[in-house]
Scaffold this motif. Structure first.
Motif, PDB file in Angstrom:
ATOM      1  N   VAL A 113      -7.068   1.498  10.246  1.00 20.17           N
ATOM      2  CA  VAL A 113      -6.224   2.146  11.241  1.00 20.17           C
ATOM      3  C   VAL A 113      -5.121   2.537  10.464  1.00 20.17           C
ATOM      4  N   PHE A 114      -4.588   3.624  11.084  1.00 17.62           N
ATOM      5  CA  PHE A 114      -3.317   4.102  10.466  1.00 17.62           C
ATOM      6  C   PHE A 114      -1.991   4.025  11.629  1.00 17.62           C
ATOM      7  N   ASN A 115      -0.848   3.532  11.264  1.00 21.30           N
ATOM      8  CA  ASN A 115       0.318   3.366  12.167  1.00 21.30           C
ATOM      9  C   ASN A 115       1.300   4.056  11.606  1.00 21.30           C
ATOM     10  N   GLY A 116       2.155   4.768  12.496  1.00 22.34           N
ATOM     11  CA  GLY A 116       3.416   5.475  12.409  1.00 22.34           C
ATOM     12  C   GLY A 116       3.020   6.844  11.791  1.00 22.34           C
ATOM     13  N   ASN A 117       2.000   7.428  11.469  1.00 27.21           N
ATOM     14  CA  ASN A 117       1.824   8.789  11.626  1.00 27.21           C
ATOM     15  C   ASN A 117       1.792   9.823  12.391  1.00 27.21           C
ATOM     16  N   ASP A 145      -5.748   5.057  -2.457  1.00 22.00           N
ATOM     17  CA  ASP A 145      -5.973   5.702  -1.097  1.00 22.00           C
ATOM     18  C   ASP A 145      -4.441   5.836  -0.672  1.00 22.00           C
ATOM     19  N   ILE A 146      -3.392   4.993  -1.025  1.00 25.35           N
ATOM     20  CA  ILE A 146      -1.907   5.227  -0.600  1.00 25.35           C
ATOM     21  C   ILE A 146      -1.553   6.376  -1.259  1.00 25.35           C
ATOM     22  N   GLN A 147      -1.836   6.496  -2.580  1.00 24.47           N
ATOM     23  CA  GLN A 147      -1.482   7.688  -3.381  1.00 24.47           C
ATOM     24  C   GLN A 147      -2.081   8.864  -2.886  1.00 24.47           C
ATOM     25  N   ARG A 148      -3.162   9.041  -2.398  1.00 22.36           N
ATOM     26  CA  ARG A 148      -3.709  10.007  -1.776  1.00 22.36           C
ATOM     27  C   ARG A 148      -2.887  10.471  -0.451  1.00 22.36           C
ATOM     28  N   ILE A 149      -2.666   9.412   0.324  1.00 18.46           N
ATOM     29  CA  ILE A 149      -1.901   9.651   1.512  1.00 18.46           C
ATOM     30  C   ILE A 149      -0.547  10.175   1.196  1.00 18.46           C
ATOM     31  N   LYS A 150       0.038   9.764   0.183  1.00 21.07           N
ATOM     32  CA  LYS A 150       1.291  10.535  -0.335  1.00 21.07           C
ATOM     33  C   LYS A 150       1.288  11.916  -0.683  1.00 21.07           C
ATOM     34  N   GLU A 151       0.217  12.250  -1.394  1.00 18.78           N
ATOM     35  CA  GLU A 151       0.041  13.435  -1.659  1.00 18.78           C
ATOM     36  C   GLU A 151      -0.198  14.508  -0.681  1.00 18.78           C
ATOM     37  N   ASP A 160       9.008  12.177   0.554  1.00 17.58           N
ATOM     38  CA  ASP A 160       9.482  10.941   0.377  1.00 17.58           C
ATOM     39  C   ASP A 160       8.787   9.740   1.256  1.00 17.58           C
ATOM     40  N   VAL A 161       7.691  10.113   1.782  1.00 13.53           N
ATOM     41  CA  VAL A 161       7.028   9.140   2.595  1.00 13.53           C
ATOM     42  C   VAL A 161       6.916   7.856   1.953  1.00 13.53           C
ATOM     43  N   GLU A 162       6.722   6.612   2.713  1.00  8.47           N
ATOM     44  CA  GLU A 162       6.329   5.236   2.222  1.00  8.47           C
ATOM     45  C   GLU A 162       5.365   5.066   2.743  1.00  8.47           C
ATOM     46  N   VAL A 163       4.332   4.353   2.140  1.00 11.60           N
ATOM     47  CA  VAL A 163       3.073   3.693   2.844  1.00 11.60           C
ATOM     48  C   VAL A 163       2.770   2.275   2.150  1.00 11.60           C
ATOM     49  N   THR A 164       2.598   1.392   3.055  1.00 12.02           N
ATOM     50  CA  THR A 164       2.381   0.132   2.872  1.00 12.02           C
ATOM     51  C   THR A 164       1.089  -0.323   3.884  1.00 12.02           C
ATOM     52  N   THR A 165       0.715  -1.449   3.519  1.00 12.91           N
ATOM     53  CA  THR A 165      -0.447  -1.894   4.310  1.00 12.91           C
ATOM     54  C   THR A 165      -0.461  -3.400   4.844  1.00 12.91           C
ATOM     55  N   ARG A 174     -14.260 -11.083   6.704  1.00 12.03           N
ATOM     56  CA  ARG A 174     -14.033  -9.720   7.116  1.00 12.03           C
ATOM     57  C   ARG A 174     -12.246  -9.407   7.609  1.00 12.03           C
ATOM     58  N   VAL A 175     -11.835  -8.465   7.266  1.00 13.08           N
ATOM     59  CA  VAL A 175     -10.361  -7.979   7.542  1.00 13.08           C
ATOM     60  C   VAL A 175     -10.251  -6.727   8.373  1.00 13.08           C
ATOM     61  N   ASN A 176      -9.204  -6.596   8.961  1.00 15.48           N
ATOM     62  CA  ASN A 176      -8.752  -5.171   9.206  1.00 15.48           C
ATOM     63  C   ASN A 176      -7.623  -4.700   8.508  1.00 15.48           C
ATOM     64  N   LEU A 177      -7.753  -3.376   8.215  1.00 17.81           N
ATOM     65  CA  LEU A 177      -6.859  -2.979   7.060  1.00 17.81           C
ATOM     66  C   LEU A 177      -5.910  -1.809   7.816  1.00 17.81           C
ATOM     67  N   ALA A 178      -4.526  -1.978   8.064  1.00 17.25           N
ATOM     68  CA  ALA A 178      -3.866  -0.992   8.308  1.00 17.25           C
ATOM     69  C   ALA A 178      -2.912  -0.383   7.518  1.00 17.25           C
ATOM     70  N   PHE A 179      -2.946   1.215   7.440  1.00 17.61           N
ATOM     71  CA  PHE A 179      -2.005   1.726   6.631  1.00 17.61           C
ATOM     72  C   PHE A 179      -0.832   1.967   7.299  1.00 17.61           C
ATOM     73  N   VAL A 180       0.227   1.516   6.970  1.00 18.51           N
ATOM     74  CA  VAL A 180       1.531   1.615   7.872  1.00 18.51           C
ATOM     75  C   VAL A 180       2.308   2.885   7.043  1.00 18.51           C
ATOM     76  N   ILE A 181       2.677   3.820   7.950  1.00 16.68           N
ATOM     77  CA  ILE A 181       3.266   5.118   7.320  1.00 16.68           C
ATOM     78  C   ILE A 181       4.698   5.408   7.732  1.00 16.68           C
ATOM     79  N   ASN A 182       5.534   5.618   6.912  1.00 12.98           N
ATOM     80  CA  ASN A 182       6.971   6.047   7.104  1.00 12.98           C
ATOM     81  C   ASN A 182       7.015   7.550   6.820  1.00 12.98           C
ATOM     82  N   GLU A 183       6.826   8.330   7.765  1.00 11.52           N
ATOM     83  CA  GLU A 183       6.816   9.771   7.405  1.00 11.52           C
ATOM     84  C   GLU A 183       8.115  10.220   6.566  1.00 11.52           C
ATOM     85  N   GLY A 184       9.143   9.795   6.955  1.00 12.63           N
ATOM     86  CA  GLY A 184      10.426  10.296   6.137  1.00 12.63           C
ATOM     87  C   GLY A 184      10.739  11.760   6.798  1.00 12.63           C
ATOM     88  N   GLU A 185      11.664  12.240   6.364  1.00 12.91           N
ATOM     89  CA  GLU A 185      12.243  13.610   6.757  1.00 12.91           C
ATOM     90  C   GLU A 185      11.448  14.915   5.821  1.00 12.91           C
TER      91      GLU A 185
END
Length: 784
Positions: A113-117, A145-151, A160-165, A174-185
């Motif tokens: 899942v993706f959060n903050g986008n 994948d984090i680098q791809r999202i930043k690109e 200046d986007v920030e991406v954490t998980t 089994r786990v759920n994975l969330a990419f947490v995105i701070n889109e910035g300005e």
């Protein structure tokens, strides 16, 4: 000492028999070099592969029972197992005749899942990341994948986007994975500065670049996003601009982007060295290939002595000569231009040398970077395929075709060495760009006091297949309604044939006596003859209805009661349904350099139509139109154009109908309404058999308006006439003579994010009292 020696020997023996050697990275590979070189196992024992299964592990081993193996085979097996992404730890050991493979499985991804986008939606991000549900959890894959999202965010100006998980266990393994995105300005481009330029202004050079300064509509165009690759492409665009305008020594000395972190905006500084401007000197063709006569190739050369030097004209000449030589049976012949600079009179003489190039073949065509456009859409623009003779001119022509599609913001074609010296790999790097657009058009009639509006949506690369779709609808003050749907497949049945169809319907209340409705469809096929000439064959079927208005009354129908209007024109058409069955053919010649912002070239078309394959019409019609563009001032970016058109229709049966004849108006002579010129009967346009039009125009950048915004001004003069109506035989119609109408005016053109728009104000300076005028006109700025 002896006891110690015996103990050491015992340990060595155990170590040798077990074959255990530590290798690091949580992998223990145990074997002595001597033992491993001669080792043969009888079976493979897999431990720890609960979800993946033992067979999946065995299939990734390079070691097989009954076959000798070495340390290299053990290393290769470890690499293969790690490459699957299913394991966090791998250990391989040998015990007697058994290879023991112990693995620790990675956790499986249950959901991503993706959060903050907000600026990039989930469906786009799903296509960017490689971590997928039901796949293994891999730290290295998630990092990439984090680098791809930043690109992806950098591409829309949010570097200046920030991406954490975040990882949430949901079940055992089994786990759920969330990419947490701070889109910035969003970063912006505050200014684009040039230095060293004397021949052209900063605004003129800025209009050449893809990168634009930030403005009010930048959130739509996204052209104010800094990207290093795009800046390199802009450097090349500047080079080509100068090379095509005579500056063969032009250089980009430096280009840099300086980030102001406080304002989160870039300033781009470009320093250039223009050099001298050249003209062509003596131009000739030479050949070292037996059987190729240079004299016969001279007529293909587009460069002329005394004209301004242009690298584009040199390239076109090379391609024309290469095509002729290749078609004559010399696929490996190459054309090389040799320049002879004369610094005293600033000329460059060009000799086109045809020689026998190296024999090389295309091993494969590799397409990269296309995230939306299908591979085959790109490959079909090449006239060569795998196994064909390699020809550089063919590659250059394919690049130009790909750029002309409008699907890509950048196209780069390079070559790499193949598997043998005579093999070449062609690498095509592209970057997709938006291809959909929304358009609006309008007109205002002074006489009728109302506005006509049209809205359209079009997609040039439907589903990435290269197909064209357009939907348009409009309405106006006189109850006008129009609907259109068009579809084009540019490569019908795998051939370079553009096949498509159009479905249309329109309805209008021309006056208080009748309504006019028209509906039908067209099927068409277009085939190229040369790079500049194409021919189109089409068939159109129309149904036309002239419907009595409510005020008219049923008794007023043709042949009706005593109150029937004494108007032979109305009596002939109202209350009837007519059909047309038309077979048409066109030839188009097009050398315009840029459809959106033309500076040079000619667009000309000749069309002929035959109606008589069924339907109520029986005629032959022919018409021609042409438009020439020429740069009046490079420095001021003033572009002039001359255009003209003419047409004539003759009846092949008894008479022409009103809908068989030509009607012209504001599209041909601005300042007049649609169908506002020519013969009229009781205020209604009845058309004519012959028309002529001419127009002269100059466009220029608007003063004090940044060219990056896409605005240009225009001044123009139009003239035309329509005469010779077949329906005016009783002498009651007006405007049947060859009276010239003319107008002058000014306009504003805007290459907007919604498409090319145009606003014109024209004043008729020669008109008839019965003409229908329209001084204001707002429309799609279709140059052709």
């Amino acid at each position: 000492m002896k006891a110690g020696s015996r103990f050491l020997n015992a340990v060595s023996a155990v170590a040798l028999s077990a074959g255990i050697v530590s290798t690091g990275a949580s992998v223990a590979v145990m074997a002595s070099a001597v033992a491993a070189q001669a080792a043969v196992i009888q079976r493979v024992d897999v431990r720890g592969a609960q979800r993946v299964g033992p067979e999946a592990v065995r299939s990734n081993l390079s070691i097989q029972p009954g076959k000798s193996f070495t340390n290299a085979d053990i290393d290769e097996s470890v690499k293969r197992l790690y490459a699957t992404g299913f394991f966090s730890d791998v250990q391989i050991s040998v015990s007697g005749g058994t290879l023991i493979v112990t693995v620790a499985e990675n956790q499986l991804i249950n959901q991503v899942v993706f959060n903050g986008n907000r600026k990039i939606k989930d469906d786009k991000l799903v296509g960017i990341v490689q971590t997928q549900p039901q796949g293994p959890y891999s730290d290295s894959l998630i990092s990439s994948d984090i680098q791809r999202i930043k690109e992806a965010y950098s591409a829309i100006g949010r570097s200046d986007v920030e991406v954490t998980t975040q990882v949430v266990p949901v079940a055992e393994g089994r786990v759920n994975l969330a990419f947490v995105i701070n889109e910035g300005e969003r970063t912006k481009i505050s200014a684009i500065n040039f230095s060293g330029n004397n021949a052209y202004s900063d605004g003129r050079l800025a209009s050449v670049l893809q990168t634009k300064e930030s403005g009010m509509l930048s959130f739509l165009t996204r052209k104010d996003v800094y990207n290093e690759d795009k800046l390199r492409a802009d450097e090349e665009a500047l080079r080509q601009f100068y090379y095509n305008h005579g500056y063969a020594d032009f250089r980009v000395i430096s280009s840099e982007a300086v980030l102001n972190e406080a304002g989160n905006e870039y300033t781009i500084n470009i320093t250039v060295d223009e050099g001298q401007r050249y003209k062509f000197g003596a131009v000739s063709v030479e050949s070292t290939v037996d059987g190729v006569d240079a004299a016969q190739l001279q007529g293909l050369v587009e460069t002329r002595e005394g004209s301004t030097y242009s690298a584009r004209d040199v390239q076109k000449s090379m391609e024309a000569i290469s095509r002729r030589v290749s078609s004559a049976g010399y696929p490996f012949a190459r054309v090389v231009p040799r320049g002879d600079r004369n610094f005293e009179n600033n000329t460059i003489g060009v000799t086109y040398l045809v020689d026998q190039g190296e024999r090389a073949y295309v091993e494969r065509i590799e397409v990269r970077g296309n995230t939306r456009t299908r591979d085959y859409v790109i490959r079909r623009e090449f006239d060569i395929s795998e196994g064909d003779a390699f020809n550089q001119e063919t590659i250059t022509r394919a690049k130009r075709r790909l750029e002309a599609l409008g699907f890509f913001s950048s196209v780069n074609i390079s070559t790499q060495a193949g598997s043998s010296p005579d093999r070449v790999v062609v690498v095509v790097d592209v970057q997709d760009q938006p291809t959909g657009s929304f358009g609006i058009g309008a007109g205002y009639s002074v006489d009728n006091g109302g506005v006509v509006l049209e809205a359209s949506v079009e997609e040039k690369n439907f589903l990435g297949r290269g197909q064209f779709i357009r939907v348009a609808a409009g309405g106006g003050f006189d109850d006008t309604q129009t609907y259109n749907f068009s579809f084009t497949e540019p490569y019908f049945l795998g051939y370079r044939l553009a096949a498509g169809f159009d479905v249309f319907k329109s309805a209008t209340s021309s006056n208080s006596e009748y309504d006019y409705e028209e509906q039908g469809a067209t099927v068409r096929v277009t085939a190229p003859i040369t790079e500049d000439i194409a021919t189109t064959l089409r068939y159109t079927y129309k149904q036309i209805d002239y419907i009595e208005d409510g005020a008219f009354g049923a008794d007023n129908a043709p042949g009706g009661g005593d109150d029937q209007v004494a108007d032979p024109y109305i009596d002939a058409i109202v209350g009837s349904t007519w059909t047309q069955s038309i077979l048409g053919h066109s030839i188009v010649y097009n050398t315009v350099d840029d459809r959106q912002n033309p500076h040079e070239g000619i667009y000309a078309s000749f069309t002929q139509e035959y109606a008589g394959l069924g339907g109520d019409s029986d005629f032959y019609k022919a018409y021609v139109r042409a438009k020439m563009f020429y740069t009046l001032s490079d420095e001021l970016d003033v572009v002039g154009s001359l255009s003209g058109s003419a047409g004539h229709v003759v009846a092949l049966g008894d008479n022409l109908n009103v809908f068989d004849q030509f009607k012209i108006g504001g599209k041909e002579v601005r300042g007049f309404a649609n169908s506002g010129i020519g013969p009229r009967q009781d205020g209604d346009a009845i058309g004519g058999t012959t028309y002529f039009t001419a127009s002269a125009e100059a466009t220029f950048p608007l003063p004090a308006v940044p060219q990056d915004l896409g605005f240009r001004g225009a001044v123009f003069a139009d003239a035309g006439t329509l005469y010779g109506s077949e329906l005016a035989r009783d002498g009651t119609a007006v405007g049947t003579g060859m009276s010239i109408r003319a107008s002058v005016g000014a306009g504003i053109l805007w290459n907007s994010p919604f498409g090319a728009l145009r606003f014109d104000y024209a004043v008729p300076v020669a008109k008839e009292d019965f003409d229908d005028t329209q001084e204001f006109r707002f429309s799609m700025a279709n140059q052709f």
